[in-house]
Design a protein around this motif. Sequence first.
Motif, PDB file in Angstrom:
ATOM      1  N   MET A 333       0.756  -1.183  -0.066  1.00  0.00           N
ATOM      2  CA  MET A 333      -0.022   0.063  -0.005  1.00  0.00           C
ATOM      3  C   MET A 333       0.891   1.222  -0.140  1.00  0.00           C
ATOM      4  O   MET A 333       1.684   1.658   1.120  1.00  0.00           O
ATOM      5  CB  MET A 333      -0.915   0.178   1.336  1.00  0.00           C
ATOM      6  CG  MET A 333      -1.638  -1.222   1.169  1.00  0.00           C
ATOM      7  SD  MET A 333      -3.151  -0.921   2.699  1.00  0.00           S
ATOM      8  CE  MET A 333      -1.840  -1.503   3.910  1.00  0.00           C
ATOM      9  N   GLU A 334       1.103   1.764  -1.012  1.00  0.00           N
ATOM     10  CA  GLU A 334       1.788   3.013  -1.282  1.00  0.00           C
ATOM     11  C   GLU A 334       1.005   4.299  -0.531  1.00  0.00           C
ATOM     12  O   GLU A 334      -0.281   4.321  -0.279  1.00  0.00           O
ATOM     13  CB  GLU A 334       1.891   3.530  -2.722  1.00  0.00           C
ATOM     14  CG  GLU A 334       2.787   2.450  -3.536  1.00  0.00           C
ATOM     15  CD  GLU A 334       4.164   2.449  -3.256  1.00  0.00           C
ATOM     16  OE1 GLU A 334       4.598   3.148  -2.446  1.00  0.00           O
ATOM     17  OE2 GLU A 334       4.800   1.444  -3.510  1.00  0.00           O
ATOM     18  N   HIS A 335       2.032   5.330  -0.051  1.00  0.00           N
ATOM     19  CA  HIS A 335       1.379   6.440   0.494  1.00  0.00           C
ATOM     20  C   HIS A 335       0.414   5.944   1.786  1.00  0.00           C
ATOM     21  O   HIS A 335      -0.599   6.546   1.999  1.00  0.00           O
ATOM     22  CB  HIS A 335       0.740   7.266  -0.304  1.00  0.00           C
ATOM     23  CG  HIS A 335       1.521   7.661  -1.538  1.00  0.00           C
ATOM     24  ND1 HIS A 335       2.592   8.334  -1.577  1.00  0.00           N
ATOM     25  CD2 HIS A 335       1.374   7.307  -2.790  1.00  0.00           C
ATOM     26  CE1 HIS A 335       3.030   8.472  -2.759  1.00  0.00           C
ATOM     27  NE2 HIS A 335       2.292   7.855  -3.495  1.00  0.00           N
ATOM     28  N   THR A 336       0.830   4.903   2.372  1.00  0.00           N
ATOM     29  CA  THR A 336      -0.092   4.252   3.750  1.00  0.00           C
ATOM     30  C   THR A 336       0.784   4.485   4.747  1.00  0.00           C
ATOM     31  O   THR A 336       1.601   3.768   4.590  1.00  0.00           O
ATOM     32  CB  THR A 336      -0.749   3.062   3.303  1.00  0.00           C
ATOM     33  OG1 THR A 336      -1.542   3.440   2.350  1.00  0.00           O
ATOM     34  CG2 THR A 336      -1.780   2.834   4.632  1.00  0.00           C
ATOM     35  N   LEU A 337       0.308   4.786   6.025  1.00  0.00           N
ATOM     36  CA  LEU A 337       0.888   4.711   7.236  1.00  0.00           C
ATOM     37  C   LEU A 337       0.287   4.195   8.284  1.00  0.00           C
ATOM     38  O   LEU A 337      -0.916   4.267   8.338  1.00  0.00           O
ATOM     39  CB  LEU A 337       1.357   6.019   7.836  1.00  0.00           C
ATOM     40  CG  LEU A 337       1.945   6.414   9.193  1.00  0.00           C
ATOM     41  CD1 LEU A 337       3.134   5.733   9.097  1.00  0.00           C
ATOM     42  CD2 LEU A 337       1.767   7.740   9.519  1.00  0.00           C
ATOM     43  N   PHE A 338       0.884   3.013   9.026  1.00  0.00           N
ATOM     44  CA  PHE A 338       0.165   2.353  10.060  1.00  0.00           C
ATOM     45  C   PHE A 338       0.556   3.365  11.342  1.00  0.00           C
ATOM     46  O   PHE A 338       1.719   3.341  11.716  1.00  0.00           O
ATOM     47  CB  PHE A 338       0.622   0.887  10.276  1.00  0.00           C
ATOM     48  CG  PHE A 338      -0.173   0.027   9.147  1.00  0.00           C
ATOM     49  CD1 PHE A 338      -1.522   0.127   8.842  1.00  0.00           C
ATOM     50  CD2 PHE A 338       0.716  -0.802   8.679  1.00  0.00           C
ATOM     51  CE1 PHE A 338      -2.067  -0.857   7.995  1.00  0.00           C
ATOM     52  CE2 PHE A 338       0.124  -1.657   7.650  1.00  0.00           C
ATOM     53  CZ  PHE A 338      -1.212  -1.493   7.075  1.00  0.00           C
ATOM     54  N   LEU A 339      -0.322   3.788  12.289  1.00  0.00           N
ATOM     55  CA  LEU A 339       0.065   4.593  13.206  1.00  0.00           C
ATOM     56  C   LEU A 339       0.757   3.921  14.206  1.00  0.00           C
ATOM     57  O   LEU A 339       0.421   3.022  14.631  1.00  0.00           O
ATOM     58  CB  LEU A 339      -1.287   5.484  13.808  1.00  0.00           C
ATOM     59  CG  LEU A 339      -2.205   5.999  12.682  1.00  0.00           C
ATOM     60  CD1 LEU A 339      -3.334   6.738  13.434  1.00  0.00           C
ATOM     61  CD2 LEU A 339      -1.322   7.161  12.000  1.00  0.00           C
TER      62      LEU A 339
END
Length: 779
Positions: A333-339
């Motif tokens: 998943m590009e441009h995705t962050l897991f907090l």
Amino acid sequence: MTTQIQTLLLSILLLPTISSSMSIISPGSTLYASNTNQTWSSPNNTFSLGFIPLNPPTSPPTFLAAIVFSGGIPIWSAGTIPVDSAAYLQLHPTEGNLRLVNGSGHTVWNSSTTNLGVSSASLDDYGNLAVMRNGTFPVWSSFEHPIDTVVPWQQFSTSHVLRNGLYSFRLLSDGTVNLQWDDSTAYWSRGTSSSSNNRTLTSPTLELQSTGILSVLDPTLTSRGAIIAYSNDYNQGSDILRFLRLDGDGNLRMYGSARGSGVQTVIWVAVEDQCRVFGYCGNMGICSYSGKNPICRCPSQNFELVDPKDSRKGCKRKVETQDCPGNLTMLTMEHTLFLTFPPQSIFAVEGSEVFFVAISSCRMSCLISPTCDASTILSDGMGMCYYKKPGFISGYSNPALPSTSYFKVCSPAVPNASPSMRSDGWRMHSWAVALVVIGTVLGLIALEVSLWWWCCRSSPKFGGLSAKYALLEYASCAPVQFSYKELRHLTKGFEEKLGTGGIGAVYRGILADKTVVAVKRLNGIEEGERQFRMAVSTISCTHHLNLVRLIGFCCERSHRLLVYEFMQNRSLDNCLFQTDHPGRLLNWESRFKIALGTARGITYLHDECPDCIVHCDIKPENILLDENFSAKVSDFGLAKLKTLKDRTDYLAPEWLQENLPMTSKSDVYSYGMVLLEIVSGKRHMEVSAETNWKMLSGWAYEEFEKGNVMGIVDRRLAQTQAQQGVDVEQVMRAIQVSFWCIQEPPSQRPRMGEVVRMLEGITEIHRPPHPKGRPSTLC
């Protein structure tokens, strides 16, 4: 317990003052949910206690017993469980207990004041409901038992907590306030400076003033306390209640409501980016935006919503990983962050969930690990990979995020369909597609012909087209591609040199429409056409008030040139260090404006443009000034075209010692050095008798420790009587920010967004340690 005793004693001391502003509720008094018009009101009707329908409405209707501000804004409720229309709230005539009873006869909530000699209850004009003994001594109060709201005059201590669902808000013993998810993950915090000056707080309390100031009070702090936040309507209007509320979406907000209006307006919010609230979209949910509104979705078609009617309840795998019929794989998943928040730490001795690895390793290591469900790499050059163990995973997707995340799923990984391809019942027919394509082509042809005619009508020669500056490329904000011959003509054979940088000289040029431009002629990169075009593409995607705008470029054989907008007042170093033009001396107002504008420009490069851009060469020569002396950062996006020898003066120490990857924290260090130069008017590498033959940063910190802050300021300001306009508070902020920026460990440096907030005075600045980690020389 001590805090509660102090509160009760304070109530007794204040009783003669406030007794006239409270209404008395006698034992046996009862309110019924079936009659919402029946209330117990404060003397001036500012607040009232009664039953209000649940919002949004339910069927059959349910109610809360709540204290509301004039107009119907609730500030407290008797518990959080809704009751039916047969419920009632009563001050029991013999027990002395205030209790909420449902239609079934079950006590839903009570004040636990049985056998305490209760004689009455009261509601005052500040919104506090109290149960009294002997008519004078409060044995219970709503201010001491908050639900999700704090109002002015309400003292919020370390023993109190606001709750809404899984979210909570607390004040810690060190003066820090934070928001937590499930009492375990603190995803927002704001604190005092007590830890930085070794001060221990004794009994901190949080106070919201009626003017809209939220601050932490303590006997060891000043009378004003440590300010946490200001409302954006600070002290405006009259008869407005400002209150703090923890909302169901996990965000803490300050609201304002005019008396009797029933309208509440957000005047401050803790987490400005709602998608950064941990757990907002539930387990495995991904938060993103549709316009300004946050929306929740699943990571891919390998997942499905837990509740199709409520996307905020999260997602689940369609097939669990232990039940895979085939192999496991990682969904990218590009441009995705897991907090990720503490306790995840690279400093954990055992069970660490953070590793320094390459992007491919971040993906593959999680795939083969039985204790990893997903992973995130921040893609900021630090090489930090966060493992997400089986449990709760909260995601955030945004085109501006440089992060890449991976989720373990059963093969094959099936990405979500693009919005245009989703099966929502809408399909574009082939004839409609053809019509749109034909219409678009004809429109473009007509536009090209019109532009060609417009450009050539005043010239019989097709050479008029050389003024590409006026063509479609420029009109669409795309960079114009010039030929080398054109640029040589525009600069009169590169006659007037404006300056020389590490990778080339800059010349003055005039376009066909008489616009003055600056043409940068790059040297030594003849073999880098691909990298040069990539740099042009990156630069052309940036649009910010504090960045120099790229107009065009030339990439022809061995020639590499960039065409920028012209800056009338040249670069910062000319105004800051030149002593032969005293009339050009920058006053303090201009200096602080330049420092703040530069910080905003770098913040955009790091956090706000489509791709994170690390400048790698921030120095006064690359900060240009327009006709109003507004700062514009230049030479960004060229890092890969430069060698290390092209940028040595302002490099962070980790570059010179270990040659680590480029990171945004290196830019922070360079900015800190420039900021110190702006304040002092001295080059950071120069030594003189004025600095006791020491480097600028070391000398400045010694003066700071002595309390001689104004001694660091450029002496020429005092000599020209300009010091009368020096804002001492701004100077103090700028100096402390510079010391934080030039800390040797990159982890101790703030991000540029924090730098902007500290300079603006929004964020409190803790006392900075010595930049090189040395102990203080003063006792």
